[in-house]
Design a protein around this motif. Structure first.
Motif, PDB file in Angstrom:
ATOM      1  N   TYR A   3      68.528   2.084  24.525  1.00 32.63           N
ATOM      2  CA  TYR A   3      67.129   1.667  24.584  1.00 32.63           C
ATOM      3  C   TYR A   3      66.968   0.628  25.679  1.00 32.63           C
ATOM      4  O   TYR A   3      67.942   0.007  26.115  1.00 32.63           O
ATOM      5  CB  TYR A   3      66.661   1.094  23.245  1.00 32.63           C
ATOM      6  N   THR A   4      65.741   0.452  26.130  1.00 31.77           N
ATOM      7  CA  THR A   4      65.421  -0.603  27.086  1.00 31.77           C
ATOM      8  C   THR A   4      64.301  -1.448  26.503  1.00 31.77           C
ATOM      9  O   THR A   4      63.465  -0.959  25.730  1.00 31.77           O
ATOM     10  CB  THR A   4      64.976  -0.039  28.455  1.00 31.77           C
ATOM     11  N   ILE A   5      64.286  -2.715  26.890  1.00 32.15           N
ATOM     12  CA  ILE A   5      63.235  -3.648  26.478  1.00 32.15           C
ATOM     13  C   ILE A   5      62.362  -3.892  27.696  1.00 32.15           C
ATOM     14  O   ILE A   5      62.871  -4.167  28.788  1.00 32.15           O
ATOM     15  CB  ILE A   5      63.824  -4.986  25.973  1.00 32.15           C
ATOM     16  N   LYS A   6      61.060  -3.805  27.509  1.00 33.58           N
ATOM     17  CA  LYS A   6      60.111  -4.003  28.608  1.00 33.58           C
ATOM     18  C   LYS A   6      59.022  -4.962  28.162  1.00 33.58           C
ATOM     19  O   LYS A   6      58.451  -4.797  27.092  1.00 33.58           O
ATOM     20  CB  LYS A   6      59.491  -2.667  29.018  1.00 33.58           C
ATOM     21  N   LYS A   7      58.748  -5.940  29.006  1.00 35.78           N
ATOM     22  CA  LYS A   7      57.602  -6.829  28.780  1.00 35.78           C
ATOM     23  C   LYS A   7      56.368  -6.128  29.347  1.00 35.78           C
ATOM     24  O   LYS A   7      56.362  -5.700  30.499  1.00 35.78           O
ATOM     25  CB  LYS A   7      57.798  -8.178  29.469  1.00 35.78           C
ATOM     26  N   PHE A  49      49.553 -14.482  26.189  1.00 36.30           N
ATOM     27  CA  PHE A  49      49.895 -13.381  25.288  1.00 36.30           C
ATOM     28  C   PHE A  49      51.135 -12.670  25.826  1.00 36.30           C
ATOM     29  O   PHE A  49      51.237 -12.400  27.025  1.00 36.30           O
ATOM     30  CB  PHE A  49      48.739 -12.381  25.182  1.00 36.30           C
ATOM     31  N   HIS A  50      52.056 -12.358  24.933  1.00 36.09           N
ATOM     32  CA  HIS A  50      53.294 -11.698  25.322  1.00 36.09           C
ATOM     33  C   HIS A  50      53.538 -10.504  24.412  1.00 36.09           C
ATOM     34  O   HIS A  50      53.454 -10.635  23.186  1.00 36.09           O
ATOM     35  CB  HIS A  50      54.479 -12.665  25.224  1.00 36.09           C
ATOM     36  N   ALA A  51      53.821  -9.366  25.008  1.00 37.53           N
ATOM     37  CA  ALA A  51      54.148  -8.162  24.251  1.00 37.53           C
ATOM     38  C   ALA A  51      55.360  -7.504  24.893  1.00 37.53           C
ATOM     39  O   ALA A  51      55.433  -7.373  26.117  1.00 37.53           O
ATOM     40  CB  ALA A  51      52.963  -7.189  24.241  1.00 37.53           C
ATOM     41  N   TYR A  52      56.296  -7.117  24.062  1.00 32.67           N
ATOM     42  CA  TYR A  52      57.509  -6.441  24.502  1.00 32.67           C
ATOM     43  C   TYR A  52      57.643  -5.157  23.709  1.00 32.67           C
ATOM     44  O   TYR A  52      57.294  -5.121  22.520  1.00 32.67           O
ATOM     45  CB  TYR A  52      58.754  -7.298  24.223  1.00 32.67           C
ATOM     46  N   VAL A  53      58.149  -4.124  24.348  1.00 33.55           N
ATOM     47  CA  VAL A  53      58.424  -2.879  23.644  1.00 33.55           C
ATOM     48  C   VAL A  53      59.878  -2.493  23.841  1.00 33.55           C
ATOM     49  O   VAL A  53      60.510  -2.861  24.829  1.00 33.55           O
ATOM     50  CB  VAL A  53      57.508  -1.724  24.117  1.00 33.55           C
ATOM     51  N   ALA A  54      60.386  -1.745  22.872  1.00 26.47           N
ATOM     52  CA  ALA A  54      61.700  -1.122  22.968  1.00 26.47           C
ATOM     53  C   ALA A  54      61.450   0.360  23.171  1.00 26.47           C
ATOM     54  O   ALA A  54      60.694   0.979  22.406  1.00 26.47           O
ATOM     55  CB  ALA A  54      62.502  -1.364  21.698  1.00 26.47           C
ATOM     56  N   ILE A  55      62.065   0.915  24.211  1.00 29.02           N
ATOM     57  CA  ILE A  55      61.843   2.311  24.570  1.00 29.02           C
ATOM     58  C   ILE A  55      63.161   3.068  24.481  1.00 29.02           C
ATOM     59  O   ILE A  55      64.170   2.642  25.052  1.00 29.02           O
ATOM     60  CB  ILE A  55      61.264   2.426  25.993  1.00 29.02           C
ATOM     61  N   MET A  56      63.134   4.194  23.758  1.00 26.54           N
ATOM     62  CA  MET A  56      64.271   5.130  23.697  1.00 26.54           C
ATOM     63  C   MET A  56      63.776   6.431  24.300  1.00 26.54           C
ATOM     64  O   MET A  56      62.801   7.008  23.807  1.00 26.54           O
ATOM     65  CB  MET A  56      64.713   5.376  22.261  1.00 26.54           C
ATOM     66  N   GLY A  57      64.439   6.876  25.345  1.00 24.50           N
ATOM     67  CA  GLY A  57      63.953   8.066  26.034  1.00 24.50           C
ATOM     68  C   GLY A  57      62.587   7.756  26.627  1.00 24.50           C
ATOM     69  O   GLY A  57      62.463   6.860  27.445  1.00 24.50           O
ATOM     70  N   GLN A  59      59.938   7.249  24.367  1.00 25.80           N
ATOM     71  CA  GLN A  59      59.183   6.829  23.190  1.00 25.80           C
ATOM     72  C   GLN A  59      59.339   5.340  22.917  1.00 25.80           C
ATOM     73  O   GLN A  59      60.455   4.800  22.973  1.00 25.80           O
ATOM     74  CB  GLN A  59      59.654   7.583  21.949  1.00 25.80           C
ATOM     75  N   VAL A  60      58.242   4.691  22.587  1.00 29.58           N
ATOM     76  CA  VAL A  60      58.281   3.313  22.103  1.00 29.58           C
ATOM     77  C   VAL A  60      58.713   3.371  20.640  1.00 29.58           C
ATOM     78  O   VAL A  60      58.083   4.049  19.828  1.00 29.58           O
ATOM     79  CB  VAL A  60      56.904   2.635  22.242  1.00 29.58           C
ATOM     80  N   VAL A  61      59.797   2.671  20.319  1.00 28.73           N
ATOM     81  CA  VAL A  61      60.325   2.683  18.949  1.00 28.73           C
ATOM     82  C   VAL A  61      60.195   1.337  18.258  1.00 28.73           C
ATOM     83  O   VAL A  61      60.581   1.191  17.102  1.00 28.73           O
ATOM     84  CB  VAL A  61      61.794   3.157  18.916  1.00 28.73           C
ATOM     85  N   GLY A  62      59.639   0.358  18.966  1.00 29.51           N
ATOM     86  CA  GLY A  62      59.446  -0.953  18.361  1.00 29.51           C
ATOM     87  C   GLY A  62      58.896  -1.919  19.384  1.00 29.51           C
ATOM     88  O   GLY A  62      58.719  -1.579  20.560  1.00 29.51           O
ATOM     89  N   GLY A  63      58.613  -3.119  18.900  1.00 30.46           N
ATOM     90  CA  GLY A  63      58.103  -4.131  19.810  1.00 30.46           C
ATOM     91  C   GLY A  63      57.735  -5.400  19.084  1.00 30.46           C
ATOM     92  O   GLY A  63      57.875  -5.509  17.862  1.00 30.46           O
ATOM     93  N   LEU A  64      57.286  -6.356  19.869  1.00 30.23           N
ATOM     94  CA  LEU A  64      56.800  -7.604  19.292  1.00 30.23           C
ATOM     95  C   LEU A  64      55.630  -8.120  20.109  1.00 30.23           C
ATOM     96  O   LEU A  64      55.474  -7.775  21.282  1.00 30.23           O
ATOM     97  CB  LEU A  64      57.898  -8.660  19.165  1.00 30.23           C
ATOM     98  N   GLN A  92      68.845  -0.962  12.916  1.00 29.56           N
ATOM     99  CA  GLN A  92      70.290  -1.205  12.859  1.00 29.56           C
ATOM    100  C   GLN A  92      70.983  -0.878  14.178  1.00 29.56           C
ATOM    101  O   GLN A  92      72.152  -0.508  14.194  1.00 29.56           O
ATOM    102  CB  GLN A  92      70.933  -0.424  11.699  1.00 29.56           C
ATOM    103  N   GLN A  93      70.250  -1.028  15.292  1.00 23.28           N
ATOM    104  CA  GLN A  93      70.831  -0.789  16.608  1.00 23.28           C
ATOM    105  C   GLN A  93      70.678  -2.009  17.512  1.00 23.28           C
ATOM    106  O   GLN A  93      70.877  -1.914  18.716  1.00 23.28           O
ATOM    107  CB  GLN A  93      70.177   0.442  17.255  1.00 23.28           C
ATOM    108  N   GLY A  94      70.274  -3.142  16.941  1.00 27.51           N
ATOM    109  CA  GLY A  94      70.140  -4.359  17.721  1.00 27.51           C
ATOM    110  C   GLY A  94      68.807  -4.494  18.446  1.00 27.51           C
ATOM    111  O   GLY A  94      68.632  -5.414  19.250  1.00 27.51           O
ATOM    112  N   ILE A  95      67.854  -3.616  18.161  1.00 31.19           N
ATOM    113  CA  ILE A  95      66.586  -3.638  18.895  1.00 31.19           C
ATOM    114  C   ILE A  95      65.766  -4.871  18.567  1.00 31.19           C
ATOM    115  O   ILE A  95      65.267  -5.552  19.476  1.00 31.19           O
ATOM    116  CB  ILE A  95      65.788  -2.338  18.633  1.00 31.19           C
ATOM    117  N   ALA A  96      65.619  -5.197  17.298  1.00 32.90           N
ATOM    118  CA  ALA A  96      64.832  -6.378  16.928  1.00 32.90           C
ATOM    119  C   ALA A  96      65.452  -7.645  17.517  1.00 32.90           C
ATOM    120  O   ALA A  96      64.745  -8.520  18.026  1.00 32.90           O
ATOM    121  CB  ALA A  96      64.701  -6.481  15.409  1.00 32.90           C
TER     122      ALA A  96
END
Length: 148
Positions: A3-7, A49-57, A59-64, A92-96
Protein backbone atom coordinates in the motif's frame (compact mmCIF):
# COMPACT_ATOMS: atom_id res chain seq x y z
CA UNK A 1 -0.26 -6.64 -0.14
CA UNK A 2 1.60 -3.37 -0.73
CA UNK A 3 0.00 0.00 0.00
CA UNK A 4 0.99 3.64 -0.33
CA UNK A 5 0.08 6.59 1.87
CA UNK A 6 -0.84 9.84 0.13
CA UNK A 7 -1.61 13.24 1.60
CA UNK A 8 -4.56 14.66 -0.29
CA UNK A 9 -4.37 18.02 -2.04
CA UNK A 10 -7.02 20.16 -3.71
CA UNK A 11 -6.79 18.09 -6.88
CA UNK A 12 -7.58 14.83 -5.05
CA UNK A 13 -11.36 15.17 -4.75
CA UNK A 14 -11.87 11.74 -6.37
CA UNK A 15 -9.64 10.11 -3.74
CA UNK A 16 -11.47 12.01 -0.99
CA UNK A 17 -14.74 10.58 -2.29
CA UNK A 18 -13.22 7.09 -2.33
CA UNK A 19 -12.24 7.55 1.32
CA UNK A 20 -15.73 8.69 2.26
CA UNK A 21 -17.18 5.69 0.42
CA UNK A 22 -14.73 3.31 2.10
CA UNK A 23 -15.63 4.62 5.56
CA UNK A 24 -19.38 4.51 4.92
CA UNK A 25 -19.25 1.07 3.33
CA UNK A 26 -17.16 -0.26 6.21
CA UNK A 27 -19.81 1.12 8.60
CA UNK A 28 -22.48 -0.85 6.72
CA UNK A 29 -24.05 1.99 4.73
CA UNK A 30 -25.84 0.89 1.58
CA UNK A 31 -25.93 4.36 0.03
CA UNK A 32 -23.24 7.03 0.30
CA UNK A 33 -24.13 10.71 0.07
CA UNK A 34 -21.06 12.77 -0.74
CA UNK A 35 -20.40 16.42 -0.01
CA UNK A 36 -20.38 18.56 -3.14
CA UNK A 37 -17.08 18.66 -5.08
CA UNK A 38 -16.81 22.40 -4.48
CA UNK A 39 -17.02 21.80 -0.72
CA UNK A 40 -14.41 19.02 -0.78
CA UNK A 41 -12.10 21.09 -2.98
CA UNK A 42 -12.38 24.04 -0.58
CA UNK A 43 -11.67 21.81 2.43
CA UNK A 44 -8.67 20.15 0.76
CA UNK A 45 -7.28 23.61 -0.02
CA UNK A 46 -7.24 24.69 3.65
CA UNK A 47 -3.81 24.71 5.26
CA UNK A 48 -5.38 23.69 8.58
CA UNK A 49 -7.05 20.55 7.21
CA UNK A 50 -5.12 17.34 6.61
CA UNK A 51 -6.34 14.18 4.91
CA UNK A 52 -4.32 11.07 4.13
CA UNK A 53 -5.37 7.95 2.28
CA UNK A 54 -3.97 4.45 2.07
CA UNK A 55 -4.11 3.06 -1.45
CA UNK A 56 -3.81 -0.61 -2.47
CA UNK A 57 -3.68 -1.06 -6.20
CA UNK A 58 -6.10 1.60 -7.36
CA UNK A 59 -8.42 1.46 -4.32
CA UNK A 60 -8.51 3.64 -1.22
CA UNK A 61 -8.64 1.20 1.71
CA UNK A 62 -8.38 3.67 4.57
CA UNK A 63 -7.43 7.11 5.67
CA UNK A 64 -7.49 9.79 8.28
CA UNK A 65 -8.54 13.40 8.65
CA UNK A 66 -7.10 15.94 11.06
CA UNK A 67 -7.48 19.62 11.86
CA UNK A 68 -4.98 22.15 13.16
CA UNK A 69 -6.26 23.94 16.25
CA UNK A 70 -4.67 27.30 17.03
CA UNK A 71 -4.46 27.87 20.76
CA UNK A 72 -5.75 31.08 22.31
CA UNK A 73 -3.55 31.41 25.39
CA UNK A 74 -0.27 30.40 23.76
CA UNK A 75 1.27 30.87 20.34
CA UNK A 76 1.00 27.20 19.52
CA UNK A 77 -0.99 24.93 17.27
CA UNK A 78 -2.19 21.46 18.17
CA UNK A 79 -3.46 18.78 15.82
CA UNK A 80 -6.83 17.10 16.31
CA UNK A 81 -6.92 13.68 14.66
CA UNK A 82 -10.63 13.65 13.87
CA UNK A 83 -11.19 10.33 12.13
CA UNK A 84 -9.19 7.29 11.11
CA UNK A 85 -10.36 4.07 9.55
CA UNK A 86 -9.15 1.11 7.51
CA UNK A 87 -11.41 -1.32 5.63
CA UNK A 88 -11.85 -4.66 7.35
CA UNK A 89 -10.11 -6.54 4.52
CA UNK A 90 -7.01 -4.32 4.79
CA UNK A 91 -6.53 -4.34 8.57
CA UNK A 92 -3.57 -5.84 10.43
CA UNK A 93 -1.12 -4.69 7.76
CA UNK A 94 0.26 -1.59 9.48
CA UNK A 95 -1.91 0.85 7.51
CA UNK A 96 -3.41 2.71 10.47
CA UNK A 97 0.05 3.00 12.02
CA UNK A 98 1.46 4.35 8.73
CA UNK A 99 -1.36 6.91 8.50
CA UNK A 100 -0.62 8.19 12.01
CA UNK A 101 3.11 8.28 11.27
CA UNK A 102 2.42 10.37 8.15
CA UNK A 103 0.41 12.83 10.26
CA UNK A 104 3.21 12.92 12.84
CA UNK A 105 5.71 13.79 10.08
CA UNK A 106 3.53 16.72 9.01
CA UNK A 107 3.40 17.85 12.64
CA UNK A 108 7.19 17.66 12.95
CA UNK A 109 7.60 19.71 9.78
CA UNK A 110 5.16 22.35 11.00
CA UNK A 111 6.49 22.40 14.59
CA UNK A 112 3.23 21.08 16.03
CA UNK A 113 4.09 19.34 19.29
CA UNK A 114 0.74 17.79 20.25
CA UNK A 115 -1.70 15.51 18.46
CA UNK A 116 -4.88 14.59 20.29
CA UNK A 117 -7.58 12.10 19.36
CA UNK A 118 -10.74 10.89 21.02
CA UNK A 119 -12.28 7.44 21.11
CA UNK A 120 -14.85 5.59 23.14
CA UNK A 121 -13.61 3.71 26.19
CA UNK A 122 -14.83 0.41 24.76
CA UNK A 123 -12.94 0.77 21.45
CA UNK A 124 -10.08 -1.54 22.33
CA UNK A 125 -8.63 -1.61 18.79
CA UNK A 126 -8.34 2.19 18.69
CA UNK A 127 -6.82 2.37 22.17
CA UNK A 128 -4.26 -0.29 21.21
CA UNK A 129 -3.39 1.58 18.00
CA UNK A 130 -2.95 4.92 19.75
CA UNK A 131 -0.78 3.40 22.50
CA UNK A 132 1.33 1.54 19.92
CA UNK A 133 1.96 4.77 17.99
CA UNK A 134 3.09 6.71 21.06
CA UNK A 135 -0.17 8.12 22.41
CA UNK A 136 -0.91 8.23 26.11
CA UNK A 137 -4.39 7.71 27.53
CA UNK A 138 -6.01 10.62 29.30
CA UNK A 139 -9.37 10.17 30.96
CA UNK A 140 -11.22 13.37 30.13
CA UNK A 141 -15.00 13.61 29.95
CA UNK A 142 -16.15 14.79 26.55
CA UNK A 143 -19.56 16.39 26.07
CA UNK A 144 -21.42 16.79 22.81
CA UNK A 145 -24.01 19.45 22.09
CA UNK A 146 -26.38 18.56 19.27
CA UNK A 147 -27.81 21.85 18.09
CA UNK A 148 -30.70 21.44 15.70
Amino acid sequence: MHYTIKKLTRTDVALAKQLIEAWHTDDGATQVIYPREKYLNKLLTKKSFHAYVAIMGDQVVGGLTAYEMEMFDTEETEMFLFEIGVNKEARQQGIATALIEALKQTCYQQHIAIIFVGTSMDNEAAKKLYAKTGGSLEITPFYTYELK
